[in-house]
Structure formats: structure tokens, C-alpha cells
Scaffold this motif. Sequence first.
Motif, mmCIF file in Angstrom:
data_model
loop_
_atom_site.group_PDB
_atom_site.id
_atom_site.type_symbol
_atom_site.label_atom_id
_atom_site.label_comp_id
_atom_site.label_asym_id
_atom_site.label_seq_id
_atom_site.Cartn_x
_atom_site.Cartn_y
_atom_site.Cartn_z
ATOM 1 N N THR A 10 -8.279 6.103 2.605
ATOM 2 C CA THR A 10 -9.390 5.499 3.295
ATOM 3 C C THR A 10 -9.103 4.233 4.412
ATOM 4 O OG1 THR A 10 -9.018 3.842 1.282
ATOM 5 C CG2 THR A 10 -10.609 5.649 1.009
ATOM 6 N N ARG A 11 -7.676 3.949 4.363
ATOM 7 C CA ARG A 11 -7.086 3.042 5.443
ATOM 8 C C ARG A 11 -6.606 3.746 6.724
ATOM 9 N NH1 ARG A 11 -4.058 -1.463 2.322
ATOM 10 N NH2 ARG A 11 -3.900 -2.230 4.572
ATOM 11 N N GLU B 20 -6.815 2.480 10.152
ATOM 12 C CA GLU B 20 -5.813 1.128 10.419
ATOM 13 C C GLU B 20 -4.552 1.690 11.419
ATOM 14 O OE1 GLU B 20 -4.783 -1.618 7.455
ATOM 15 O OE2 GLU B 20 -6.840 -0.818 6.487
ATOM 16 N N GLY C 80 -2.383 5.423 -2.555
ATOM 17 C CA GLY C 80 -3.678 5.576 -3.076
ATOM 18 C C GLY C 80 -4.703 5.125 -2.185
ATOM 19 N N ASP C 81 -4.396 4.255 -1.330
ATOM 20 C CA ASP C 81 -5.320 3.641 -0.354
ATOM 21 C C ASP C 81 -5.213 4.396 1.099
ATOM 22 O OD1 ASP C 81 -6.099 1.650 -2.152
ATOM 23 O OD2 ASP C 81 -5.090 0.193 -1.389
ATOM 24 N N LEU C 82 -4.105 5.069 1.331
ATOM 25 C CA LEU C 82 -4.207 5.655 2.622
ATOM 26 C C LEU C 82 -5.018 6.372 3.163
ATOM 27 C CD1 LEU C 82 -1.687 5.484 4.542
ATOM 28 C CD2 LEU C 82 -0.734 7.321 3.396
ATOM 29 N N ILE D 57 0.473 -0.312 2.907
ATOM 30 C CA ILE D 57 -0.919 0.279 2.712
ATOM 31 C C ILE D 57 -0.287 1.066 1.515
ATOM 32 C CG2 ILE D 57 -2.616 2.204 3.532
ATOM 33 C CD1 ILE D 57 -1.651 1.022 6.330
ATOM 34 N N PRO D 58 -0.757 0.755 0.213
ATOM 35 C CA PRO D 58 -0.622 1.592 -1.021
ATOM 36 C C PRO D 58 -0.939 2.895 -0.910
ATOM 37 C CG PRO D 58 -1.297 -0.336 -1.778
ATOM 38 C CD PRO D 58 -1.674 -0.335 -0.396
ATOM 39 N N GLU E 183 2.900 -0.394 -4.475
ATOM 40 C CA GLU E 183 1.477 -1.003 -4.971
ATOM 41 C C GLU E 183 1.837 -2.676 -4.622
ATOM 42 O OE1 GLU E 183 -1.233 -0.007 -6.204
ATOM 43 O OE2 GLU E 183 -0.269 2.064 -5.760
ATOM 44 N N GLU E 184 0.697 -3.321 -4.620
ATOM 45 C CA GLU E 184 0.730 -4.733 -4.142
ATOM 46 C C GLU E 184 1.734 -5.602 -5.017
ATOM 47 O OE1 GLU E 184 -2.127 -8.481 -3.295
ATOM 48 O OE2 GLU E 184 -3.078 -6.410 -3.143
#
Length: 99
Positions: free
Chosen positions: A48-49, A52, A44-46, A41-42, A27-28
Motif C-alpha cells: 500500500t506504500r 512512496e 505488511g505495508d509495502l 516501511i513494514p 515493525e515500528e
Amino acid sequence: MNEDITCQEVKDRLEKGDKFNFIDVREEWEYEEANIGATLIPLGDLPTRISEIESMKNEEIIVHCKSGARSGRAKKFLNSQGFTNVRNMEGGITAYLEL
């Protein structure tokens, strides 16, 4: 299945200035406390990202987290999305910082 990588191997490669795809899935707030130069790239965001990193599908990607558990899940997810050379840094940043 791709072999995982030890913290020592990652440290050696960073010290040599090797260029490789390096992703931190913590996390950030964890990243702000300590980071070793990976792209954040947390986990949980992988999903949707993923666009990238789409261009890295056939390149080596090293993922890390705090202890190796989340990055293990990230590796599984990326493999399921067609990424062919994902390696988990064993022991995570906790082990890395103890070197």
C-alpha cells in the motif's frame, strides 16, 4: 537477479557517507529498539506504500529486517513490481549489530 549485500558492505558505505535507498521492513516497535538510518516501511505495508518508492524503480535499493527473511520477501515483491536493483542485507540488523 540482483546480488545481496553483506552487513559489512552496508556498514562501510554508511561510514563513508554513501547515499543510497535504504529500507527497513521490520515493525515500528522493532525500529524503535534499534535502527541504522533506513526508512521504515513494514513488510505488511509495502504493497500500500509502494507509491512512496515508485521513483526508485531503477535505482539501487537495499532492504533489511531483523534476520534477512522478511527483507528477502520484500526483495521478491519489489522485483515482481518492476524494481530492477533490490539487494537484501544478509543477516539483517542482528548480524549488523554484531560487527
